[in-house]
Motif scaffolding. Structure first.
Motif, mmCIF file in Angstrom:
data_model
loop_
_atom_site.group_PDB
_atom_site.id
_atom_site.type_symbol
_atom_site.label_atom_id
_atom_site.label_comp_id
_atom_site.label_asym_id
_atom_site.label_seq_id
_atom_site.Cartn_x
_atom_site.Cartn_y
_atom_site.Cartn_z
ATOM 1 N N ALA A 1 21.933 0.076 -26.836
ATOM 2 C CA ALA A 1 22.273 -1.339 -26.704
ATOM 3 C C ALA A 1 21.439 -2.118 -27.703
ATOM 4 N N GLU A 2 22.094 -3.045 -28.420
ATOM 5 C CA GLU A 2 21.381 -3.813 -29.441
ATOM 6 C C GLU A 2 22.021 -5.178 -29.619
ATOM 7 N N ALA A 3 21.210 -6.124 -30.092
ATOM 8 C CA ALA A 3 21.710 -7.452 -30.431
ATOM 9 C C ALA A 3 22.264 -7.412 -31.850
ATOM 10 N N VAL A 4 23.457 -8.014 -32.028
ATOM 11 C CA VAL A 4 24.109 -8.042 -33.341
ATOM 12 C C VAL A 4 24.631 -9.455 -33.603
ATOM 13 N N ASP A 5 25.193 -9.641 -34.805
ATOM 14 C CA ASP A 5 25.771 -10.942 -35.188
ATOM 15 C C ASP A 5 24.764 -12.064 -35.001
ATOM 16 N N GLY A 6 23.571 -11.878 -35.560
ATOM 17 C CA GLY A 6 22.548 -12.906 -35.462
ATOM 18 C C GLY A 6 22.088 -13.129 -34.037
ATOM 19 N N ALA A 7 22.155 -12.079 -33.213
ATOM 20 C CA ALA A 7 21.753 -12.114 -31.795
ATOM 21 C C ALA A 7 22.684 -12.945 -30.928
ATOM 22 N N HIS A 8 23.877 -13.251 -31.456
ATOM 23 C CA HIS A 8 24.885 -13.950 -30.644
ATOM 24 C C HIS A 8 25.732 -12.971 -29.823
ATOM 25 N N LEU A 9 25.607 -11.673 -30.115
ATOM 26 C CA LEU A 9 26.360 -10.646 -29.397
ATOM 27 C C LEU A 9 25.439 -9.500 -29.007
ATOM 28 N N MET A 10 25.799 -8.830 -27.921
ATOM 29 C CA MET A 10 25.156 -7.562 -27.573
ATOM 30 C C MET A 10 26.196 -6.455 -27.710
ATOM 31 N N GLN A 11 25.842 -5.372 -28.400
ATOM 32 C CA GLN A 11 26.727 -4.234 -28.556
ATOM 33 C C GLN A 11 26.171 -3.055 -27.765
ATOM 34 N N ILE A 12 27.056 -2.396 -27.009
ATOM 35 C CA ILE A 12 26.656 -1.213 -26.243
ATOM 36 C C ILE A 12 27.498 -0.027 -26.691
ATOM 37 N N PHE A 13 26.826 1.096 -26.920
ATOM 38 C CA PHE A 13 27.486 2.370 -27.173
ATOM 39 C C PHE A 13 27.354 3.194 -25.900
ATOM 40 N N TRP A 14 28.493 3.587 -25.339
ATOM 41 C CA TRP A 14 28.501 4.276 -24.064
ATOM 42 C C TRP A 14 28.507 5.788 -24.244
ATOM 43 N N HIS A 15 28.093 6.458 -23.195
ATOM 44 C CA HIS A 15 28.024 7.919 -23.207
ATOM 45 C C HIS A 15 29.406 8.548 -23.369
ATOM 46 N N ASP A 16 30.460 7.821 -22.933
ATOM 47 C CA ASP A 16 31.820 8.377 -23.031
ATOM 48 C C ASP A 16 32.445 8.175 -24.411
ATOM 49 N N GLY A 17 31.674 7.636 -25.352
ATOM 50 C CA GLY A 17 32.161 7.464 -26.719
ATOM 51 C C GLY A 17 32.748 6.111 -27.026
ATOM 52 N N THR A 18 32.857 5.238 -26.028
ATOM 53 C CA THR A 18 33.407 3.903 -26.254
ATOM 54 C C THR A 18 32.298 2.915 -26.611
ATOM 55 N N GLU A 19 32.713 1.746 -27.092
ATOM 56 C CA GLU A 19 31.778 0.673 -27.443
ATOM 57 C C GLU A 19 32.226 -0.618 -26.775
ATOM 58 N N SER A 20 31.274 -1.502 -26.508
ATOM 59 C CA SER A 20 31.587 -2.808 -25.909
ATOM 60 C C SER A 20 30.762 -3.889 -26.588
ATOM 61 N N LEU A 21 31.356 -5.080 -26.693
ATOM 62 C CA LEU A 21 30.658 -6.255 -27.205
ATOM 63 C C LEU A 21 30.622 -7.327 -26.123
ATOM 64 N N TYR A 22 29.448 -7.977 -25.984
ATOM 65 C CA TYR A 22 29.293 -9.027 -24.981
ATOM 66 C C TYR A 22 28.651 -10.249 -25.634
ATOM 67 N N PRO A 23 29.302 -11.407 -25.612
ATOM 68 C CA PRO A 23 28.704 -12.612 -26.181
ATOM 69 C C PRO A 23 27.433 -13.010 -25.429
ATOM 70 N N ALA A 24 26.443 -13.450 -26.164
ATOM 71 C CA ALA A 24 25.177 -13.866 -25.557
ATOM 72 C C ALA A 24 25.397 -15.004 -24.559
ATOM 73 N N VAL A 25 26.267 -15.949 -24.903
ATOM 74 C CA VAL A 25 26.492 -17.086 -24.008
ATOM 75 C C VAL A 25 27.077 -16.618 -22.669
ATOM 76 N N TRP A 26 27.937 -15.592 -22.707
ATOM 77 C CA TRP A 26 28.515 -15.060 -21.461
ATOM 78 C C TRP A 26 27.439 -14.349 -20.641
ATOM 79 N N LEU A 27 26.567 -13.607 -21.306
ATOM 80 C CA LEU A 27 25.490 -12.920 -20.607
ATOM 81 C C LEU A 27 24.540 -13.921 -19.949
ATOM 82 N N ARG A 28 24.182 -14.968 -20.685
ATOM 83 C CA ARG A 28 23.272 -15.972 -20.090
ATOM 84 C C ARG A 28 23.956 -16.695 -18.940
#
Length: 387
Positions: free
Chosen positions: A8-35
């Motif tokens: 899991a890492e912050a990307v796009d100038g820390a406006h997004l969080m990217q997760i790489f999952w064990h099943d091979g998929t990826e997900s993006l989560y906006p920082a504003v949605w997380l907060r």
């Protein structure tokens, strides 16, 4: 769902969080949605499962200051030093990919719809089993959602049985005709249903801006001749109309029609509404039929040149409903309770002869789809967990 994160890492100038999952998929989560969805006790009231954080306090341009993770959790520090934790399963379920969103919406709203015509075999369950056993209640409501109609057999041939169904799901839908109402021949009837005449295909109560979603009809007494029930899958007929005459479908799904209901029953009432007969969602899918020829108003708020085309479209729609290919006819027996989707099915009745005594008596009631779906979700979870 048991998910594990590889990274899991912050990307796009820390406006997004990217997760790489064990099943091979990826997900993006906006920082504003997380907060906005921080699960700490300062931001979220767990006893009510409700957000406490005020939108006024949310920085819509927020960035992630610091991020760490293990296989099961993400840990985020925000610029004001507020701290949030998010579980992997929680995040995975709320992934913003099209596939994940579709899967979750399916779990929440159960959109599966089984179309039918004259070949229908009405799903049937025992009335007492539905009242007493969660598994049977779940079968009832899930079939009601998917097929649009379920018959319950074995109710007592007396008033009050459908009130028990109301308590089973939560509560009934009160209208100007009362919590329950009696369908029988009445002098000076305040509704065409309270006569012995034929009832053409209709949905109940389009005169309300929010028509009742589900209808219960309990047969207490049945006439020997006549009085047969007729039903048709309105969603199926809409699909056929769209294939056969797209212009007629467009007319009925774009023209607002006035409905009215004036009288006295539970209290005095004077109801007006406007509906498109075929109601679509933002994706163009049919979500509700609003049609009752008896309460369609004489007032018609359209330009004069649109009147005749509307009638032509409506006539074609009604003719399709009445074709042998689509309608299903049956006769209710005393003790039967028919439960059906009033937003999807249109129902009617064949005429029967009036006598010196009441020869046919049904007790009816309504329920709101929100109440039905609430109970269905709870039962699904209970049955799944073996409670």
């Amino acid at each position: 769902m048991h998910c594990a994160m590889l990274k899991a890492e912050a990307v796009d100038g820390a406006h997004l969080m990217q997760i790489f999952w064990h099943d091979g998929t990826e997900s993006l989560y906006p920082a504003v949605w997380l907060r906005d969805n921080c699960q700490c006790s300062e931001c979220y009231l767990h006893s009510a499962k409700a957000r406490k954080l005020l939108l006024e306090a949310l920085d819509v341009n927020i960035r992630i200051k610091d991020l760490s993770f293990d296989r099961k959790k993400v840990y985020i520090t925000w610029p004001n030093e507020h701290y949030s934790e998010f579980e992997a399963n929680w995040l995975k379920k709320r992934c913003f990919s099209q596939q994940a969103r579709s899967r979750l919406q399916g779990e929440l709203f159960l959109p599966e719809c089984q179309y039918w015509g004259s070949e229908l075999q009405i799903p049937t369950l025992n009335f007492e089993d539905v009242l007493k056993e969660d598994e049977h209640t779940y079968k009832w409501l899930s079939s009601l959602k998917k097929v649009g109609i379920v018959r319950l057999t074995g109710a007592a041939d007396k008033c009050g049985e459908i009130t028990k169904l109301g308590k089973r799901i939560g509560f009934l839908y009160l209208t100007f005709y009362g919590h329950t109402w009696q369908v029988q021949d009445k002098i000076d009837a305040n509704n065409v249903a309270y006569t012995t005449g034929k009832l053409s295909f209709h949905t109940d109560y389009p005169a309300l801006h929010h028509p009742p979603g589900v209808q219960f009809l309990h047969c207490i007494k049945q006439t020997v001749t006549g009085g047969d029930s007729e039903i048709v899958d309105g969603f199926n007929v809409c699909q056929k109309l769209k294939e056969k005459n797209p212009q007629a479908f467009h007319t009925l799904s774009s023209t607002f029609v006035d409905f009215t209901d004036i009288g006295v029953d539970y209290c005095d009432f004077s109801v007006q509404s406007k509906h498109k007969i075929i109601e679509l969602d933002d994706k163009g899918q049919v979500v509700r039929i609003n049609f009752n020829n008896a309460t369609r108003d004489t007032v018609f708020d359209v330009p004069v040149e649109r009147v005749q085309p509307f009638y032509s479209a409506l006539k074609e729609f009604v003719d399709l409903m009445n074709s042998k290919e689509y309608k299903y006819t049956f006769k209710m027996n005393p003790g039967d309770v028919i439960t059906f989707d009033n937003w999807r099915l249109l129902h009617g009745r064949r005429s029967y002869e009036a006598g010196t005594e009441i020869s046919r008596h049904l007790e009816g009631a309504y329920a709101d789809w929100d109440v039905v779906m609430s109970r269905l979700r709870i039962l699904r979870q209970n049955v799944k967990n073996g409670n």
